[in-house]
Design a protein around this motif. Structure first.
Motif, PDB file in Angstrom:
ATOM      1  N   UNK A 229      17.057 105.699   1.933  1.00  0.00           N
ATOM      2  CA  UNK A 229      16.154 106.041   0.841  1.00  0.00           C
ATOM      3  C   UNK A 229      14.768 105.459   1.135  1.00  0.00           C
ATOM      4  N   UNK A 230      13.760 106.299   1.334  1.00  0.00           N
ATOM      5  CA  UNK A 230      12.410 105.784   1.582  1.00  0.00           C
ATOM      6  C   UNK A 230      11.757 105.317   0.282  1.00  0.00           C
ATOM      7  N   UNK A 231      11.147 104.119   0.308  1.00  0.00           N
ATOM      8  CA  UNK A 231      10.411 103.588  -0.846  1.00  0.00           C
ATOM      9  C   UNK A 231       9.070 103.057  -0.343  1.00  0.00           C
ATOM     10  N   UNK A 232       8.138 102.982  -1.255  1.00  0.00           N
ATOM     11  CA  UNK A 232       6.823 102.436  -0.890  1.00  0.00           C
ATOM     12  C   UNK A 232       6.880 100.905  -0.863  1.00  0.00           C
ATOM     13  N   UNK A 233       5.863 100.323  -0.274  1.00  0.00           N
ATOM     14  CA  UNK A 233       5.792  98.869  -0.227  1.00  0.00           C
ATOM     15  C   UNK A 233       5.734  98.285  -1.647  1.00  0.00           C
ATOM     16  N   UNK A 234       4.990  98.940  -2.515  1.00  0.00           N
ATOM     17  CA  UNK A 234       4.867  98.463  -3.896  1.00  0.00           C
ATOM     18  C   UNK A 234       6.206  98.538  -4.613  1.00  0.00           C
ATOM     19  N   UNK A 239       9.684  96.246  -7.488  1.00  0.00           N
ATOM     20  CA  UNK A 239      10.846  96.848  -8.148  1.00  0.00           C
ATOM     21  C   UNK A 239      10.476  98.194  -8.745  1.00  0.00           C
ATOM     22  N   UNK A 240      11.455  99.082  -8.868  1.00  0.00           N
ATOM     23  CA  UNK A 240      11.185 100.421  -9.399  1.00  0.00           C
ATOM     24  C   UNK A 240      12.502 101.133  -9.686  1.00  0.00           C
ATOM     25  N   UNK A 241      12.398 102.270 -10.362  1.00  0.00           N
ATOM     26  CA  UNK A 241      13.527 103.173 -10.554  1.00  0.00           C
ATOM     27  C   UNK A 241      13.213 104.470  -9.824  1.00  0.00           C
ATOM     28  N   UNK A 242      14.133 104.911  -8.978  1.00  0.00           N
ATOM     29  CA  UNK A 242      13.920 106.135  -8.222  1.00  0.00           C
ATOM     30  C   UNK A 242      15.131 107.047  -8.397  1.00  0.00           C
ATOM     31  N   UNK A 243      14.942 108.344  -8.146  1.00  0.00           N
ATOM     32  CA  UNK A 243      16.029 109.317  -8.240  1.00  0.00           C
ATOM     33  C   UNK A 243      16.696 109.484  -6.875  1.00  0.00           C
ATOM     34  N   UNK A 244      18.023 109.481  -6.879  1.00  0.00           N
ATOM     35  CA  UNK A 244      18.800 109.666  -5.650  1.00  0.00           C
ATOM     36  C   UNK A 244      19.795 110.803  -5.866  1.00  0.00           C
TER      37      UNK A 244
END
Length: 319
Positions: A229-234, A239-244
């Protein structure tokens, strides 16, 4: 005369399946066929013993009688009977001309324009004083095919189309149901969809070997799935919520603050759901993706926080 043990002749156990019996027969037929052993005067007798054993054990009704009464059941009129001149094989048995010698000897049989196995075989079965025997009902030939299916179909199940060219030249399309969680190399049998039978013989089957296309992002191990899962440095830092996306639909995944690249987050029960088994899990492997190029502002912020880096971030990295 001692009673012939047909199972021992084919080298299989009494509980052997029909497929095991056929495999053993083909291996022995290749080894002992008279065409491949011209200097062995006993080859023809050996081959006939193998053929007789296969004729009985390959026929469910004959096999049942043999298991109950032994080879004495042949005297009841149900066995293969003698193979001497002037006698035809009993109903359901297979003579030499019924054997798929293309399967026994490969492409060499019947090619090369004469002088090969084909000519010898014709002399053996029809010439040299041997009478051509009448053919009774025989089951149609099985068709072996390799079926490639998409990754998501292998995981979630579904239906795929199989295009098959028949001996007549006609192309037929069949719908094949794929169970959820099917494995690479698994076999699917389509009963009665193979070659046509001879006389009143039943048609053969289609035997499919499954090949699963790889997925660009997901990897499967048993019932578990792993996805990068690619995420940004920020997102990784704050921390964040992402869709998978998962086989059961899109789920929201919470990325904890200060998550390093390579960390795996587990989504319990979101892997492969195979019938009769516990559902697998999905592991989201975090991959931090930096913009290219980095802005001057971002670089300045990184330099300003250089003092916060771990004392020895690669202390375990050694040969």
């Amino acid at each position: 005369m001692a009673e012939e043990d047909y199972y021992q002749t084919l080298g299989v156990s009494r509980s052997a399946s029909a497929e095991e019996i056929k495999t053993a027969y083909l291996q022995l037929a290749r080894k002992h066929h008279p065409d491949k052993n011209p200097d062995d005067k006993t080859a023809k007798a050996k081959f006939q013993k193998i053929q007789t054993a296969f004729d009985v054990l390959n026929d469910p009704s004959k096999r049942e009688l043999y298991d109950r009464y032994g080879s004495s059941f042949e005297s009841m009129g149900a066995g293969p009977g003698p193979r001497g001149a002037g006698r035809g094989p009993a109903s359901g048995s297979h003579g030499f001309e019924d054997v798929d010698f293309g399967q026994l000897f490969g492409e060499r049989f019947g090619d090369e324009g004469g002088g090969g196995f084909a000519d010898i075989f014709k002399q053996f079965t029809r010439g040299g004083g041997a009478k051509k025997r009448g053919r009774s009902a025989a089951r149609g030939q099985d068709i072996l095919e390799r079926l490639t299916i998409p990754f998501h179909t292998a995981v979630a199940g579904g239906e795929v189309q199989l295009s098959l060219q028949r001996a007549s030249g006609k192309v037929e399309t069949l719908a094949v149901k794929i169970p959820a969680g099917i494995d690479e190399g698994a076999k699917i049998r389509l009963r009665g969809q193979g070659g046509e039978g001879v006389g009143s013989g039943k048609p053969g089957d289609i035997l499919l070997t499954i090949h699963i296309e790889p997925h660009p992002a997901y990897v499967r191990r048993g019932n578990d799935l792993t996805v990068k899962v690619p995420v940004t440095l920020a997102e990784a830092a704050l921390g964040a919520k992402i869709d998978v996306p998962t086989p059961q639909g899109v789920l929201s995944l919470r990325i904890p603050p200060n998550t390093s690249s390579g960390k795996k987050l587990r989504l319990k029960g979101q892997g492969v759901h195979r019938k009769g088994e516990e559902p697998g899990d999905l592991y989201a492997e975090i991959q931090i993706v930096l913009p290219n190029p980095l802005s001057e502002e971002t670089l300045a912020a990184i330099r300003a926080h250089e003092v916060d880096k771990p004392a020895n971030p690669r202390g375990d990295l050694h040969w």
